[in-house]
Design an enzyme around this catalytic site. Structure first.
Site, PDB file in Angstrom:
ATOM      1  CB  ALA A  23      -0.941   0.000   1.204  1.00  0.00           C
ATOM      2  CG  ASP A 105      -3.252   0.908  -6.921  1.00  0.00           C
ATOM      3  OD1 ASP A 105      -2.515   0.492  -7.832  1.00  0.00           O
ATOM      4  OD2 ASP A 105      -2.819   1.236  -5.801  1.00  0.00           O
ATOM      5  CG  HIS A 120      -3.664  -9.066  -2.005  1.00  0.00           C
ATOM      6  ND1 HIS A 120      -3.217  -8.286  -0.964  1.00  0.00           N
ATOM      7  CD2 HIS A 120      -3.163 -10.295  -1.770  1.00  0.00           C
ATOM      8  CE1 HIS A 120      -2.472  -9.017  -0.143  1.00  0.00           C
ATOM      9  NE2 HIS A 120      -2.413 -10.232  -0.617  1.00  0.00           N
ATOM     10  CB  CYS A 128     -20.240 -13.909 -11.663  1.00  0.00           C
ATOM     11  SG  CYS A 128     -21.523 -15.015 -10.996  1.00  0.00           S
ATOM     12  CB  CYS A 131     -21.105 -18.320 -13.831  1.00  0.00           C
ATOM     13  SG  CYS A 131     -21.144 -16.612 -14.405  1.00  0.00           S
ATOM     14  CB  ILE A 237       7.905   4.755  -1.770  1.00  0.00           C
ATOM     15  CG1 ILE A 237       7.999   3.790  -0.590  1.00  0.00           C
ATOM     16  CG2 ILE A 237       7.920   4.013  -3.094  1.00  0.00           C
ATOM     17  CD1 ILE A 237       6.706   3.085  -0.282  1.00  0.00           C
TER      18      ILE A 237
HETATM   19 ZN   LIG Z   1     -22.598 -15.555 -13.031  1.00  0.00          ZN
END
Ligand SMILES: [Zn+2]
Length: 253
Positions: A23, A105, A120, A128, A131, A237
């Site tokens: 993060a 992101d 992640h 879904c 399915c 960073i």
């Molecule tokens: Zn579905």
């Protein structure tokens, strides 16, 4: 020689670098982290409950709030920062084997990196749960804008969520396998902006070190891996990464 000089030299002489990013990588792009002192989960345990797959499946209200959160997520307006761009330079230089990221992101790809493993998952797709139908998130968010607060799967009517890994969900095995393989092949692992407290992502550090790689932690707070790291660099960073990758100007004090 300062630690920064050492790391700059290690990066310059590395054959294959893997970056593990968390993060902290995206906070300079305006995306808040979860576990830091100002983190979303630290300040609101309720937000963490919203990230549990069991609650999500069981509770339509949790889903509605989750969808509202996705629609308003800062990722849609965030721009990559100088830290992201430094990793693009490293990839263009031919020495970045992969980025294994805990971030959802998509900013590494927006910056221009191609070898990105999203441990992640990604908020940029919806999936879904029944399915497996995947679509661009924009398509599903458009249904929200049109008035659906918990849009069901268009193919099977199942529960839809972002293609991110919630608490209680396993990581994608192929993605984790690719990240583990990359970690086992690198000679330098840069762990950037991660508290290294979440497994299996953090375990990539063990994989790399046990295969002889040097571990460098870039984070503004101690991590459980500082003991086996060659060095931990504090600092922002977006300043540190360009400095160690050797692009841009030197780190300003
Ligand atoms: Zn579905």
């Amino acid at each position: 020689m300062t630690d920064l000089d050492d790391v700059r030299e290690w990066v310059a002489s590395a054959r294959a670098v893997v970056a593990l990013t968390g993060a902290g990588m995206s906070t300079a792009s305006g995306i808040p982290d979860f576990r830091g002192p100002q983190g979303i989960w630290t300040r609101s345990p309720e937000a963490q409950r919203l990230s549990s797959i069991d609650e999500y499946v069981a509770d339509a209200e949790v889903r509605r709030r989750s969808w509202a959160g996705r629609r308003d997520h800062p990722a849609w307006h965030a721009e990559p920062n100088a830290g992201h761009r430094a990793l693009v330079d490293l990839e263009h230089g031919g020495r970045l084997l992969a980025i294994a990221t805990q971030n959802i992101d998509g900013l590494h790809q927006r910056a221009g990196n191609e070898q990105v493993l999203e441990l992640h998952g990604s908020i940029r797709e919806s999936i879904c749960l029944s399915c497996g139908d995947r679509r661009p998130m924009g398509e599903t968010l458009a249904r929200l804008d049109a008035g659906e607060s918990d849009p069901p799967c268009l193919l099977c009517g199942g529960i839809v969520k972002s293609a991110t890994i919630s608490f209680g969900q396993p990581l994608d095995r192929a993605v984790l396998a690719a990240a583990t393989y990359a970690a086992s092949r690198c000679d330098l692992l840069l762990a950037v902006g991660s508290s290294l407290s979440v497994h299996p992502a953090a375990g990539l550090c063990d994989v790399a070190v046990s295969h002889g790689a040097r571990l460098v932690v870039v984070n503004d707070a101690p991590t459980p891996y500082d003991g086996i790291a060659a060095v931990r660099l504090d600092g922002r960073i977006e300043d540190v990464l360009p400095a160690v990758v050797g692009v841009g100007s030197d780190l300003t004090p």
